[in-house]
Design a protein around this motif. Structure first.
Motif, PDB file in Angstrom:
ATOM      1  N   LYS A 282     -23.625   8.357  -1.620  1.00 31.75           N
ATOM      2  CA  LYS A 282     -24.527   8.693  -0.433  1.00 31.75           C
ATOM      3  C   LYS A 282     -25.803   8.006  -0.945  1.00 31.75           C
ATOM      4  O   LYS A 282     -26.479   7.532  -0.001  1.00 31.75           O
ATOM      5  N   GLU A 283     -26.169   8.323  -1.983  1.00 34.97           N
ATOM      6  CA  GLU A 283     -27.577   8.013  -2.553  1.00 34.97           C
ATOM      7  C   GLU A 283     -27.745   6.289  -2.334  1.00 34.97           C
ATOM      8  O   GLU A 283     -28.772   5.844  -1.995  1.00 34.97           O
ATOM      9  N   ILE A 284     -26.836   5.685  -2.955  1.00 34.80           N
ATOM     10  CA  ILE A 284     -26.732   4.150  -2.826  1.00 34.80           C
ATOM     11  C   ILE A 284     -26.758   3.641  -1.627  1.00 34.80           C
ATOM     12  O   ILE A 284     -27.389   2.967  -1.127  1.00 34.80           O
ATOM     13  N   LYS A 285     -25.729   4.222  -0.357  1.00 36.43           N
ATOM     14  CA  LYS A 285     -25.723   4.206   0.867  1.00 36.43           C
ATOM     15  C   LYS A 285     -27.245   4.183   1.468  1.00 36.43           C
ATOM     16  O   LYS A 285     -27.597   3.216   2.125  1.00 36.43           O
ATOM     17  N   LEU A 286     -27.718   5.221   0.967  1.00 35.05           N
ATOM     18  CA  LEU A 286     -29.284   5.398   1.764  1.00 35.05           C
ATOM     19  C   LEU A 286     -30.129   4.421   1.198  1.00 35.05           C
ATOM     20  O   LEU A 286     -31.146   3.982   2.082  1.00 35.05           O
ATOM     21  N   GLU A 287     -30.240   3.832  -0.069  1.00 37.99           N
ATOM     22  CA  GLU A 287     -30.791   3.076  -0.466  1.00 37.99           C
ATOM     23  C   GLU A 287     -30.708   1.464   0.062  1.00 37.99           C
ATOM     24  O   GLU A 287     -31.564   0.645   0.534  1.00 37.99           O
ATOM     25  N   ILE A 288     -29.374   1.266   0.320  1.00 41.58           N
ATOM     26  CA  ILE A 288     -28.923  -0.046   1.345  1.00 41.58           C
ATOM     27  C   ILE A 288     -29.557  -0.163   2.520  1.00 41.58           C
ATOM     28  O   ILE A 288     -30.084  -0.915   3.023  1.00 41.58           O
ATOM     29  N   ILE A 289     -29.495   1.331   3.228  1.00 40.25           N
ATOM     30  CA  ILE A 289     -29.812   1.483   4.444  1.00 40.25           C
ATOM     31  C   ILE A 289     -31.542   1.038   4.731  1.00 40.25           C
ATOM     32  O   ILE A 289     -31.810   0.386   5.636  1.00 40.25           O
ATOM     33  N   ASP A 290     -32.266   1.663   3.546  1.00 42.09           N
ATOM     34  CA  ASP A 290     -33.615   1.431   3.429  1.00 42.09           C
ATOM     35  C   ASP A 290     -33.720  -0.093   3.277  1.00 42.09           C
ATOM     36  O   ASP A 290     -34.858  -0.703   3.916  1.00 42.09           O
ATOM     37  N   ALA A 291     -33.131  -0.641   2.457  1.00 38.27           N
ATOM     38  CA  ALA A 291     -33.372  -2.056   2.314  1.00 38.27           C
ATOM     39  C   ALA A 291     -32.979  -2.884   3.541  1.00 38.27           C
ATOM     40  O   ALA A 291     -33.599  -3.916   4.036  1.00 38.27           O
ATOM     41  N   ALA A 292     -31.800  -2.360   4.100  1.00 44.48           N
ATOM     42  CA  ALA A 292     -31.655  -3.125   5.298  1.00 44.48           C
ATOM     43  C   ALA A 292     -32.718  -3.078   6.462  1.00 44.48           C
ATOM     44  O   ALA A 292     -32.951  -3.959   7.341  1.00 44.48           O
ATOM     45  N   ARG A 293     -33.382  -2.047   6.499  1.00 44.88           N
ATOM     46  CA  ARG A 293     -34.448  -1.787   7.422  1.00 44.88           C
ATOM     47  C   ARG A 293     -35.783  -2.572   7.012  1.00 44.88           C
ATOM     48  O   ARG A 293     -36.478  -3.222   7.944  1.00 44.88           O
ATOM     49  N   ARG A 294     -36.045  -2.919   5.724  1.00 44.41           N
ATOM     50  CA  ARG A 294     -36.992  -3.742   5.403  1.00 44.41           C
ATOM     51  C   ARG A 294     -36.638  -5.143   5.746  1.00 44.41           C
ATOM     52  O   ARG A 294     -37.508  -6.152   6.050  1.00 44.41           O
ATOM     53  N   ALA A 295     -35.264  -5.459   5.585  1.00 39.61           N
ATOM     54  CA  ALA A 295     -34.907  -6.752   5.991  1.00 39.61           C
ATOM     55  C   ALA A 295     -34.992  -7.210   7.450  1.00 39.61           C
ATOM     56  O   ALA A 295     -35.257  -8.174   7.802  1.00 39.61           O
ATOM     57  N   VAL A 296     -34.746  -6.003   8.287  1.00 44.45           N
ATOM     58  CA  VAL A 296     -35.056  -6.281   9.922  1.00 44.45           C
ATOM     59  C   VAL A 296     -36.360  -6.492  10.097  1.00 44.45           C
ATOM     60  O   VAL A 296     -36.670  -7.493  10.979  1.00 44.45           O
ATOM     61  N   HIS A 297     -37.222  -5.678   9.592  1.00 43.85           N
ATOM     62  CA  HIS A 297     -38.594  -6.086   9.666  1.00 43.85           C
ATOM     63  C   HIS A 297     -39.105  -7.467   9.380  1.00 43.85           C
ATOM     64  O   HIS A 297     -39.841  -8.159   9.887  1.00 43.85           O
ATOM     65  N   GLN A 298     -38.341  -8.029   8.084  1.00 43.90           N
ATOM     66  CA  GLN A 298     -38.733  -9.383   7.761  1.00 43.90           C
ATOM     67  C   GLN A 298     -38.247 -10.233   8.832  1.00 43.90           C
ATOM     68  O   GLN A 298     -38.724 -11.338   9.067  1.00 43.90           O
ATOM     69  N   LEU A 299     -37.009  -9.875   9.287  1.00 44.49           N
ATOM     70  CA  LEU A 299     -36.515 -10.988  10.213  1.00 44.49           C
ATOM     71  C   LEU A 299     -37.251 -10.766  11.640  1.00 44.49           C
ATOM     72  O   LEU A 299     -37.340 -11.932  12.667  1.00 44.49           O
ATOM     73  N   ILE A 300     -37.780  -9.819  12.088  1.00 43.16           N
ATOM     74  CA  ILE A 300     -38.724  -9.977  13.199  1.00 43.16           C
ATOM     75  C   ILE A 300     -40.082 -10.677  12.919  1.00 43.16           C
ATOM     76  O   ILE A 300     -40.332 -11.388  13.827  1.00 43.16           O
ATOM     77  N   LYS A 301     -40.477 -10.712  11.613  1.00 42.44           N
ATOM     78  CA  LYS A 301     -41.708 -11.540  11.345  1.00 42.44           C
ATOM     79  C   LYS A 301     -41.041 -13.135  11.539  1.00 42.44           C
ATOM     80  O   LYS A 301     -41.772 -13.708  12.114  1.00 42.44           O
ATOM     81  N   VAL A 302     -39.978 -13.355  11.428  1.00 45.05           N
ATOM     82  CA  VAL A 302     -39.437 -14.846  11.241  1.00 45.05           C
ATOM     83  C   VAL A 302     -39.406 -15.165  12.762  1.00 45.05           C
ATOM     84  O   VAL A 302     -39.974 -16.070  13.463  1.00 45.05           O
ATOM     85  N   ALA A 303     -38.919 -14.126  13.778  1.00 48.12           N
ATOM     86  CA  ALA A 303     -38.749 -14.394  15.001  1.00 48.12           C
ATOM     87  C   ALA A 303     -40.144 -14.489  15.900  1.00 48.12           C
ATOM     88  O   ALA A 303     -40.057 -15.051  16.803  1.00 48.12           O
TER      89      ALA A 303
END
Length: 93
Positions: free
Chosen positions: A5-26
């Motif tokens: 669960k802790e690992i999945k929550l970390e992955i979710i947090d990393a995925a949210r950061r990745a989405v913000h980076q993709l928004i910057k690209v867009a």
């Protein structure tokens, strides 16, 4: 050692950061205000394709985040999930 669960929550947090980076690209301009730079048609096409991919990837990541959060909440509540149903059918209840 971290729980799944802790690992999945970390992955979710990393995925949210990745989405913000993709928004910057867009949001980045395709054409820069440089009169000396002659952009070839293929460069414009590649830039537009990159933006499209960034947008689609962001939506796909967000969808996966929601699915994983739902799976975590279901696991916490110890409800059995009817695996014969798809994501949309389970969410419609």
């Amino acid at each position: 050692m971290k729980s799944n669960k802790e690992i999945k929550l970390e992955i979710i947090d990393a995925a949210r950061r990745a989405v913000h980076q993709l928004i910057k690209v867009a949001k980045e301009d395709i054409i820069k205000p440089d009169p000396e730079d002659d952009l070839a048609a293929d460069r414009l096409k590649n830039a537009a394709a990159t933006k499209k991919l960034a947008i689609f990837d962001a939506f796909e990541i967000l969808s996966r985040i929601e699915a994983e959060k739902e799976a975590l909440s279901i696991a916490e509540s110890n409800n059995k999930v009817d695996t014969k149903q798809g994501f949309a059918e389970r969410r419609s209840k």
